[in-house]
Design a protein around this motif. Sequence first.
Motif: not given
Length: 319
Positions: A1, A76, A95-96, A99-100, A102, A160, A164
């Motif tokens: 991202m 999720s 990153e996982c 994403v979770q 989010f 999110t 990051s």
Amino acid sequence: MSCYNHSNPSTFLLMGIPGLEATHFWIAFPFCAMYVVALLGNFTLFFVITTEPSLHLPMYYFLCMLAGIDLVLTTSTVPKILSIFWFHSHEIGFECCVVQMFFIHSFSAMESGVLLAMAFDRYVAICKPLRYIAILTNAVVTKIGLAVFVRGISLLAPLTCMVSRLPYCGPRVISHSYCEHMAVVKLACGDITPNYVYGITAVTIMVGSDSIFIAISYILILQAVLSLSSRDARLKSFSTCGSHVCVILVFYTPALFSFYTQRWGQNIPAHIHILLADLYLLVPPMLNPIIYGMKTKQIRGRVLRPFYPERSRLGFGPH
């Protein structure tokens, strides 16, 4: 991202439920059972609504959206929680994790939006029944669904991205069963004030505005119902709204408790907070199809049709 900070750690470690590590193995069984019920219930709801022409109405389209959101929310998070409890698989890629996070927060925002849309549907059905079909056309329902989706994405995407970009130079252990926003942000060694303020503001505005509009809808509905001269008509109107009110309470009560205690509930034991936060992602998706299946005769009749074909026909009637 694009907002990914390359100084971030490659992985985090999810603790599960701090203080209850010795019972993780046994806690996983009811969690797994609730997850299976949520999957079966929401898939059944989705299948019944999409395949039964008599259910192709705005109320059931919104219910279909709710089922889809619940499937995403549970899938999720719960598989990873079960892997922590049963297989001690605590590691999750950075990153996982983002994403979770989010998916959890954006789809929770979408669920709140769908509940508001369902309240508006009940308002139109009861207060303006003769204009119901004219107001809630398929095009309008589609636009409402898109608005709910876009709002959930646009509101939580900046959050999110902010997570990051934070530097993480301390412990990698998240005191939670999944990547909840504040649980991750607390590990950062930079200034987390923007994350804190944005998170509180976004949730307060979203939940506050949705709750106000839902309350206004039901005040107007209550006024309309009480003005009906027929007792049977009043009971029928209350019945059609009863399941939606139950779903609203099941969703908002644990959601708000989990969110605000993560920030201000220092006196609440960690294992109680985390356990309730886990149940927040399991109980509403599990109960929603059960509540609507029991309270809505059209859905109940369609589900029972293969087992009681001559009796289930009685479950279908005019909207």
